[in-house]
Design a protein around this motif. Structure first.
Motif, PDB file in Angstrom:
ATOM      1  N   ASP A  80       0.834  -1.202   0.000  1.00 32.42           N
ATOM      2  CA  ASP A  80       0.000   0.000   0.000  1.00 32.42           C
ATOM      3  C   ASP A  80       0.867   1.250   0.000  1.00 32.42           C
ATOM      4  N   PHE A  96     -15.195   4.171 -10.312  1.00 32.67           N
ATOM      5  CA  PHE A  96     -16.123   3.570  -9.349  1.00 32.67           C
ATOM      6  C   PHE A  96     -17.518   4.094  -9.650  1.00 32.67           C
TER       7      PHE A  96
ATOM      8  N   LEU B 130      -9.029   0.121  -7.059  1.00 37.13           N
ATOM      9  CA  LEU B 130      -8.956   0.356  -5.610  1.00 37.13           C
ATOM     10  C   LEU B 130      -7.548   0.071  -5.102  1.00 37.13           C
ATOM     11  N   THR B 131      -7.026  -1.091  -5.525  1.00 42.11           N
ATOM     12  CA  THR B 131      -5.688  -1.479  -5.092  1.00 42.11           C
ATOM     13  C   THR B 131      -4.662  -0.420  -5.465  1.00 42.11           C
ATOM     14  N   LEU B 133      -5.080   2.606  -5.833  1.00 40.95           N
ATOM     15  CA  LEU B 133      -5.263   3.820  -5.035  1.00 40.95           C
ATOM     16  C   LEU B 133      -4.935   3.536  -3.565  1.00 40.95           C
ATOM     17  N   ALA B 134      -4.129   2.506  -3.351  1.00 43.65           N
ATOM     18  CA  ALA B 134      -3.619   2.169  -2.012  1.00 43.65           C
ATOM     19  C   ALA B 134      -4.740   1.900  -1.022  1.00 43.65           C
ATOM     20  N   THR B 135      -5.860   1.350  -1.535  1.00 45.61           N
ATOM     21  CA  THR B 135      -6.971   0.995  -0.652  1.00 45.61           C
ATOM     22  C   THR B 135      -7.175  -0.506  -0.760  1.00 45.61           C
ATOM     23  N   ASN B 136      -7.055  -1.201   0.358  1.00 55.41           N
ATOM     24  CA  ASN B 136      -7.211  -2.654   0.346  1.00 55.41           C
ATOM     25  C   ASN B 136      -8.675  -3.022   0.116  1.00 55.41           C
ATOM     26  N   TYR B 140     -12.017  -2.224   2.332  1.00 49.72           N
ATOM     27  CA  TYR B 140     -12.976  -1.235   1.856  1.00 49.72           C
ATOM     28  C   TYR B 140     -14.296  -1.878   1.431  1.00 49.72           C
TER      29      TYR B 140
END
Ligand SMILES: Nc1ncnc2c1ncn2[C@@H]1O[C@H](COP(=O)(O)OP(=O)(O)OP(=O)(O)O)[C@@H](O)[C@H]1O
Ligand SMILES: [Mg+2]
Lengths: 259, 257
Positions: A80, A96, B130-131, B133-136, B140
């Motif tokens: 991350d 999204f 999502l990944t 954008l550093a969001t697990n 999430y």
């Protein structure tokens, strides 16, 4: 030659899906603050290649280093943290669809970096302006946009956090020539002004010539040529020549011709 | 020969599926249910799972309570035991039918919509986005749905219990001739806290099953609209089967105490 300053280095990266070999030993180096354009036919593994760098698709073997750090085995928090340094425009935009446009653009700021919503929103509106979209577009949902507008929102999202590495998967596909040039300028600007290292995938040679410092050509999962952008016309490489002139005859045989 | 080969293939596929679910469960628990917790997402999911399921679950409970009262009256009259109607309706609804029927209805509604939503996000690369954008995605998407499911289903079942008993009451007093006061008193006197809590515990487990299956099948869908459709069906069928199996296991467990 520029290896000591190389930011992204791929060594013998391989990836197969079941019996199908997609990447057959990719070797590539992108110097820091430079723009690499990857060209190549449809289905040759361009998108898969950048997904292996991001870790979305783990490579089967080979090494990928970012700033000297081996990234293929990073997991969880470490990954991350690495991804916070990246921006990515997906070929299909991948917005999204449950969120309005401005929240799409601001997503990495709000969720990834804990920026206050108000501040993130202002950044989002500014990035939308840079891709030629007004603030009113920010309130719409992705499904209410045309394909080209979605692409530009995806682009705004990719650059929203001013990342140090940005991947653009076909940034100008589906845009009119004038808007394509605006986007080309924006990408050049990201590299020149923000000092970002970028990899762009494109079929559009006009765009490639404009944004590339270096060009690499991929064919059947291997890099068949790479060099400075201005050398692309005098490469003497039959694959490159066929591609940039868009000829059906040459070493690259389309599936349809083989049948 | 051919039969054995086919049988082997089915068994292997089943084992692969179970293995996949176990790995998904591990990631869901270790990644999805540890900080960072996305409160906004949890609330949104609670609203979608709970509030929007109220009409379906309420109607199901009401009619089932009514039908139950009729059946018990009919069966009970053979032993002169008609007076048991109120008690058995209350027991049957709180211990068994409330949680199972609500679970199955929510599996159909919510399990399917989670699978369809996450499946679409998978095939349109939104989960990959999502990944990057550093969001697990487990934190999430999966975590909030699991938490919302476990919190919301017991609330839904509590409401279903009330409505179901009310359905029995209305049928009992309107068409079976029970005295309204006696019916309520009987229900209140013989219904124990355990009856209700055992049903609510089941509900929490069912909530977990439904959201887990919805997320699992959504995450693993591939191949465009058809793949998403398949994921939706699989999510509903697998959660329905797991709910019924878990219901039996839980009843045995809670029963033996
Ligand atoms: N998730 C996947 N599972 C199986 N096969 C895949 C997957 N992703 C890509 N492929 C296969 O890998 C090959 C390369 O795909 P890729 O998307 O990298 O092509 P590309 O070079 O980006 O083409 P285009 O220019 O059309 O976008 C294709 O043949 C594709 O079928
Ligand atoms: Mg591609």
């Amino acid at each position: 030659m520029m290896d000591e300053k190389a930011h992204i280095v791929l060594k013998d990266v391989r990836k197969a899906f079941g019996p199908k070999n997609v990447l057959n030993g990719i070797n590539l180096a992108v110097p820091k603050g430079r723009s690499l354009v990857v060209i190549g036919g449809s289905g040759t593994g361009k998108s898969v290649m950048i997904k292996t760098i991001l870790g979305i698709l783990p490579p089967d073997s080979g090494s990928i280093t970012i700033g000297g750090e081996e990234v293929t085995r990073l997991r969880g928090k470490e990954r991350d943290e690495l991804l916070l340094r990246f921006g990515m425009l997906f070929q299909g935009s991948a917005l999204f669809d449950s969120l309005p446009v401005w929240q799409n653009v601001a997503f990495g700021l709000i969720q990834g970096r804990n920026t206050p919503r108000k501040e993130a929103r202002d950044v989002a509106i500014e990035k939308l302006r840079q891709v030629g979209l007004g603030p009113e577009v920010g309130e719409l949902y992705p499904a209410e946009l045309s394909g080209g507008m979605q692409k530009r929102v995806g682009l705004a999202r990719a650059i929203a956090a001013d990342p140090e590495i940005i991947f653009f998967d076909e940034p100008t596909t589906g845009l009119d020539p004038i808007m394509a040039d605006v986007i080309n300028n924006l990408i050049v600007d990201c590299v020149k002004r923000l000092g970002a290292t970028t990899i762009s995938i494109t079929h559009d040679m006009v765009s490639a010539r404009k944004i590339a410092d270096r060009i690499a050509m991929i064919h059947k999962g291997e890099i068949v040529w790479q060099g400075p952008a201005r050398a692309v016309d005098t490469s003497g490489n039959p694959y490159v020549d066929q591609f940039i002139h868009g000829r059906a005859e040459g070493p690259i045989q389309m599936e349809i011709l083989k049948a | 020969m051919n039969f054995l080969a086919n049988l082997g293939r089915v068994v292997l596929a089943l084992l692969t599926e179970i293995g996949g679910i176990v790995i998904f469960l591990k990631d869901a628990l270790l990644q999805g249910l540890t900080p960072t917790i996305y409160l906004r997402q949890i609330l949104e999911q609670m609203l979608r799972i709970g509030y929007n399921s109220l009409p379906v679950v309420g109607l199901t409970a009401f009619f089932t309570g009514g039908a139950l009262a009729l059946q018990i009256y009919l069966g009970g009259s053979r032993f002169n035991a008609e007076s048991l109607v109120s008690t058995i309706v209350a027991l049957g609804i709180t211990r068994e039918l409330g949680p199972v029927l609500a679970g199955l209805m929510v599996a159909g509604r919510v399990g399917a919509s989670i699978a369809a939503e996450l499946g679409t996000m998978r095939v349109t690369e939104q989960i990959d986005a999502l990944t990057t954008l550093a969001t697990n995605p487990f934190k999430y998407l999966v975590g909030p749905r699991l938490i919302a499911g476990v919190i919301t289903l017991p609330i839904l079942v509590g409401i279903a219990d009330t409505i179901g008993i009310m359905g029995g009451y209305i049928v009992g007093t309107r068409s079976l001739g029970f005295n309204s006061y006696a019916y309520i008193k009987n229900t209140a006197d013989f219904l124990e806290l355990d009856d209700v809590t055992s049903g609510l515990i089941k509900a929490a487990v069912f909530g977990f099953i439904i959201t887990l299956m919805g997320c699992y099948h959504g995450f693993h869908s591939k191949g465009g609209a058809q793949g998403v459709g398949r994921a939706t069906t699989n999510a509903v069928v697998s959660s329905a089967i797991l709910i019924l199996a878990a219901n039996f296991a839980l009843t045995s467990l809670l029963f033996s105490k």
